[in-house]
Design a protein around this motif. Sequence first.
Motif, PDB file in Angstrom:
ATOM      1  N   ARG A 129      49.582  35.755  56.069  1.00  0.00           N
ATOM      2  CA  ARG A 129      48.493  35.738  57.035  1.00  0.00           C
ATOM      3  C   ARG A 129      47.499  34.617  56.706  1.00  0.00           C
ATOM      4  NH1 ARG A 129      46.593  41.954  58.338  1.00  0.00           N
ATOM      5  NH2 ARG A 129      48.679  42.850  58.652  1.00  0.00           N
ATOM      6  N   ARG A 130      46.869  34.109  57.755  1.00  0.00           N
ATOM      7  CA  ARG A 130      45.822  33.109  57.560  1.00  0.00           C
ATOM      8  C   ARG A 130      44.470  33.810  57.402  1.00  0.00           C
ATOM      9  NH1 ARG A 130      47.258  27.851  61.365  1.00  0.00           N
ATOM     10  NH2 ARG A 130      49.324  27.464  60.450  1.00  0.00           N
ATOM     11  N   PRO A 131      43.479  33.120  56.842  1.00  0.00           N
ATOM     12  CA  PRO A 131      42.172  33.758  56.616  1.00  0.00           C
ATOM     13  C   PRO A 131      41.563  34.409  57.850  1.00  0.00           C
ATOM     14  CG  PRO A 131      42.287  31.683  55.440  1.00  0.00           C
ATOM     15  CD  PRO A 131      43.548  31.778  56.244  1.00  0.00           C
ATOM     16  N   SER A 132      41.778  33.811  59.031  1.00  0.00           N
ATOM     17  CA  SER A 132      41.200  34.370  60.257  1.00  0.00           C
ATOM     18  C   SER A 132      41.782  35.737  60.602  1.00  0.00           C
ATOM     19  CB  SER A 132      41.421  33.416  61.432  1.00  0.00           C
ATOM     20  OG  SER A 132      42.810  33.211  61.648  1.00  0.00           O
ATOM     21  N   GLU A 133      42.917  36.082  60.006  1.00  0.00           N
ATOM     22  CA  GLU A 133      43.564  37.372  60.266  1.00  0.00           C
ATOM     23  C   GLU A 133      43.211  38.422  59.215  1.00  0.00           C
ATOM     24  OE1 GLU A 133      47.772  36.334  62.185  1.00  0.00           O
ATOM     25  OE2 GLU A 133      47.460  35.248  60.305  1.00  0.00           O
ATOM     26  N   LEU A 134      42.259  38.099  58.341  1.00  0.00           N
ATOM     27  CA  LEU A 134      41.892  38.994  57.248  1.00  0.00           C
ATOM     28  C   LEU A 134      40.460  39.497  57.408  1.00  0.00           C
ATOM     29  CD1 LEU A 134      43.240  36.880  54.244  1.00  0.00           C
ATOM     30  CD2 LEU A 134      44.437  38.737  55.435  1.00  0.00           C
ATOM     31  N   SER A 135      40.187  40.651  56.822  1.00  0.00           N
ATOM     32  CA  SER A 135      38.814  41.155  56.768  1.00  0.00           C
ATOM     33  C   SER A 135      38.042  40.394  55.689  1.00  0.00           C
ATOM     34  CB  SER A 135      38.815  42.647  56.430  1.00  0.00           C
ATOM     35  OG  SER A 135      39.255  42.840  55.090  1.00  0.00           O
ATOM     36  N   GLY A 136      36.716  40.602  55.673  1.00  0.00           N
ATOM     37  CA  GLY A 136      35.906  39.935  54.660  1.00  0.00           C
ATOM     38  C   GLY A 136      36.312  40.313  53.254  1.00  0.00           C
ATOM     39  N   GLY A 137      36.590  41.598  53.030  1.00  0.00           N
ATOM     40  CA  GLY A 137      37.018  42.033  51.705  1.00  0.00           C
ATOM     41  C   GLY A 137      38.347  41.434  51.294  1.00  0.00           C
ATOM     42  N   GLN A 138      39.270  41.333  52.239  1.00  0.00           N
ATOM     43  CA  GLN A 138      40.566  40.713  51.936  1.00  0.00           C
ATOM     44  C   GLN A 138      40.416  39.232  51.623  1.00  0.00           C
ATOM     45  OE1 GLN A 138      42.467  41.850  55.576  1.00  0.00           O
ATOM     46  NE2 GLN A 138      43.242  43.784  54.761  1.00  0.00           N
ATOM     47  N   ARG A 139      39.540  38.541  52.343  1.00  0.00           N
ATOM     48  CA  ARG A 139      39.314  37.125  52.063  1.00  0.00           C
ATOM     49  C   ARG A 139      38.743  36.928  50.664  1.00  0.00           C
ATOM     50  NH1 ARG A 139      36.332  35.254  57.703  1.00  0.00           N
ATOM     51  NH2 ARG A 139      37.915  36.098  59.104  1.00  0.00           N
ATOM     52  N   GLN A 140      37.820  37.814  50.268  1.00  0.00           N
ATOM     53  CA  GLN A 140      37.249  37.660  48.933  1.00  0.00           C
ATOM     54  C   GLN A 140      38.293  37.931  47.868  1.00  0.00           C
ATOM     55  OE1 GLN A 140      35.407  35.958  47.111  1.00  0.00           O
ATOM     56  NE2 GLN A 140      33.436  36.715  47.856  1.00  0.00           N
ATOM     57  N   ARG A 141      39.216  38.866  48.138  1.00  0.00           N
ATOM     58  CA  ARG A 141      40.304  39.112  47.174  1.00  0.00           C
ATOM     59  C   ARG A 141      41.220  37.912  47.071  1.00  0.00           C
ATOM     60  NH1 ARG A 141      41.603  44.443  49.938  1.00  0.00           N
ATOM     61  NH2 ARG A 141      43.743  44.027  49.364  1.00  0.00           N
ATOM     62  N   VAL A 142      41.428  37.199  48.184  1.00  0.00           N
ATOM     63  CA  VAL A 142      42.230  35.974  48.130  1.00  0.00           C
ATOM     64  C   VAL A 142      41.528  34.930  47.261  1.00  0.00           C
ATOM     65  CG1 VAL A 142      43.210  34.066  49.460  1.00  0.00           C
ATOM     66  CG2 VAL A 142      43.301  36.400  50.372  1.00  0.00           C
ATOM     67  N   ALA A 143      40.202  34.807  47.431  1.00  0.00           N
ATOM     68  CA  ALA A 143      39.454  33.854  46.622  1.00  0.00           C
ATOM     69  C   ALA A 143      39.548  34.209  45.136  1.00  0.00           C
ATOM     70  CB  ALA A 143      37.997  33.830  47.071  1.00  0.00           C
ATOM     71  N   ILE A 144      39.495  35.495  44.820  1.00  0.00           N
ATOM     72  CA  ILE A 144      39.653  35.922  43.430  1.00  0.00           C
ATOM     73  C   ILE A 144      41.073  35.643  42.956  1.00  0.00           C
ATOM     74  CG2 ILE A 144      39.636  37.929  41.895  1.00  0.00           C
ATOM     75  CD1 ILE A 144      37.420  39.094  43.737  1.00  0.00           C
ATOM     76  N   GLY A 145      42.063  35.895  43.826  1.00  0.00           N
ATOM     77  CA  GLY A 145      43.452  35.610  43.469  1.00  0.00           C
ATOM     78  C   GLY A 145      43.682  34.140  43.200  1.00  0.00           C
ATOM     79  N   ARG A 146      43.044  33.284  43.981  1.00  0.00           N
ATOM     80  CA  ARG A 146      43.163  31.842  43.771  1.00  0.00           C
ATOM     81  C   ARG A 146      42.633  31.450  42.390  1.00  0.00           C
ATOM     82  NH1 ARG A 146      40.071  28.594  48.188  1.00  0.00           N
ATOM     83  NH2 ARG A 146      38.376  29.653  47.119  1.00  0.00           N
ATOM     84  N   ALA A 147      41.602  32.160  41.935  1.00  0.00           N
ATOM     85  CA  ALA A 147      41.084  31.896  40.592  1.00  0.00           C
ATOM     86  C   ALA A 147      42.021  32.437  39.517  1.00  0.00           C
ATOM     87  CB  ALA A 147      39.695  32.518  40.448  1.00  0.00           C
ATOM     88  N   ILE A 148      42.568  33.625  39.742  1.00  0.00           N
ATOM     89  CA  ILE A 148      43.435  34.252  38.741  1.00  0.00           C
ATOM     90  C   ILE A 148      44.666  33.406  38.446  1.00  0.00           C
ATOM     91  CG2 ILE A 148      45.006  36.208  38.375  1.00  0.00           C
ATOM     92  CD1 ILE A 148      42.912  37.968  39.746  1.00  0.00           C
ATOM     93  N   VAL A 149      45.298  32.845  39.495  1.00  0.00           N
ATOM     94  CA  VAL A 149      46.559  32.124  39.288  1.00  0.00           C
ATOM     95  C   VAL A 149      46.388  30.892  38.411  1.00  0.00           C
ATOM     96  CG1 VAL A 149      47.541  32.940  41.460  1.00  0.00           C
ATOM     97  CG2 VAL A 149      46.338  30.737  41.420  1.00  0.00           C
ATOM     98  N   ARG A 150      45.171  30.387  38.281  1.00  0.00           N
ATOM     99  CA  ARG A 150      44.938  29.201  37.457  1.00  0.00           C
ATOM    100  C   ARG A 150      44.942  29.519  35.967  1.00  0.00           C
ATOM    101  NH1 ARG A 150      40.059  25.684  39.592  1.00  0.00           N
ATOM    102  NH2 ARG A 150      40.939  24.359  37.960  1.00  0.00           N
ATOM    103  N   LYS A 151      44.862  30.805  35.602  1.00  0.00           N
ATOM    104  CA  LYS A 151      44.808  31.234  34.197  1.00  0.00           C
ATOM    105  C   LYS A 151      43.752  30.443  33.427  1.00  0.00           C
ATOM    106  CE  LYS A 151      49.324  33.309  33.568  1.00  0.00           C
ATOM    107  NZ  LYS A 151      50.517  33.426  32.699  1.00  0.00           N
ATOM    108  N   PRO A 152      42.502  30.533  33.851  1.00  0.00           N
ATOM    109  CA  PRO A 152      41.459  29.737  33.212  1.00  0.00           C
ATOM    110  C   PRO A 152      41.034  30.317  31.866  1.00  0.00           C
ATOM    111  CG  PRO A 152      40.482  31.182  34.823  1.00  0.00           C
ATOM    112  CD  PRO A 152      41.980  31.384  34.928  1.00  0.00           C
TER     113      PRO A 152
END
Length: 332
Positions: A129-152
């Motif tokens: 799904r694209r961001p426009s098809e997600l709720s606000g909470g789901q979008r924020q989880r995607v943003a957190i997921g984008r951070a997690i995959v980097r293994k900072p």
Amino acid sequence: MTALSLENISKSFGDVQVLRNIDLVVEPEEFVVFVGPSGCGKSTLLRVIAGLEDASAGTVRIGGRDVTRTPPAKRGIAMVFQSYALYPHLDVEGNMALGLKQAGESRAVIAERIATAARMLSLEPYLKRRPSELSGGQRQRVAIGRAIVRKPDLFLFDEPLSNLDAALRMATRVEIARIHRELGTAMIYVTHDQTEAMTLANRIVILRDGRIEQVGSPMALYNDPDNLFVAGFLGAPSMNFLPAGRLGAPGATVGIRPEHLRLATEGPLAGTITHVERLGADTNLLVTLGSGETLTVRLFGQHPQQVGDAVALAFDAASAYSFDAEGQRIRF
């Protein structure tokens, strides 16, 4: 090796100094929350750590490396912003994969990391799904997921829940706490919401006017504040303050938390109820004293008192706090 070390960090914008001689050490696996009133410098400090702002003076070390002049992309950090900052033309999988592709990671590594993050964040049904098809909470989880995959080496969160409604804020707060436990990676979190600070942090850093006022665990700061500012900042409702003379004592300001006041047949304080907040599990009474000060009384459970009722208030002396003329705590 520490996760983060800040040594004498200062930051000025022209003639305006917004950070003043900040020293702080964050250990591996710690969850540290920066909190303070608007304009205290908490977001600027986070941006200095991230490399989005240059420090005017001082040293930033991440994982033992001096990164004071290192670009953000090479600092070993991942940042989650208040705005989701997702690419609208990419689906969830594409948003999480983009940074890894730019870093040259293999397809296998990218697929494995996205699968792990999606599982942790319950995003598996939404990967296409694209961001426009997600709720606000789901979008924020995607943003957190984008951070997690980097293994900072260090996660940075800049008021990530501000755009969510109350129910989603609580649910996402629980998710962030769980992710921290699972990953075991140090996290720095900026918020103006003391509930987030109290429930998420191993340690809280309270800032005011670009300086650190006090650092400690949530309960240490709540129960043992160093000064009047910290005492009044933490707690909802906030601490009551009275001149000591109102209680027949000399000198200092006296602080009493709302939950430490109780209704009594007679007591050292008397006044009239001017407002009642019925919250179900708690009842807050605003009581205006004859001397003009208004105190908040927090009672557990449901109570019948009404606006206009005359009441007397009592408290245990051991639960009161004393502060000198400069607002510093007097410990007996």
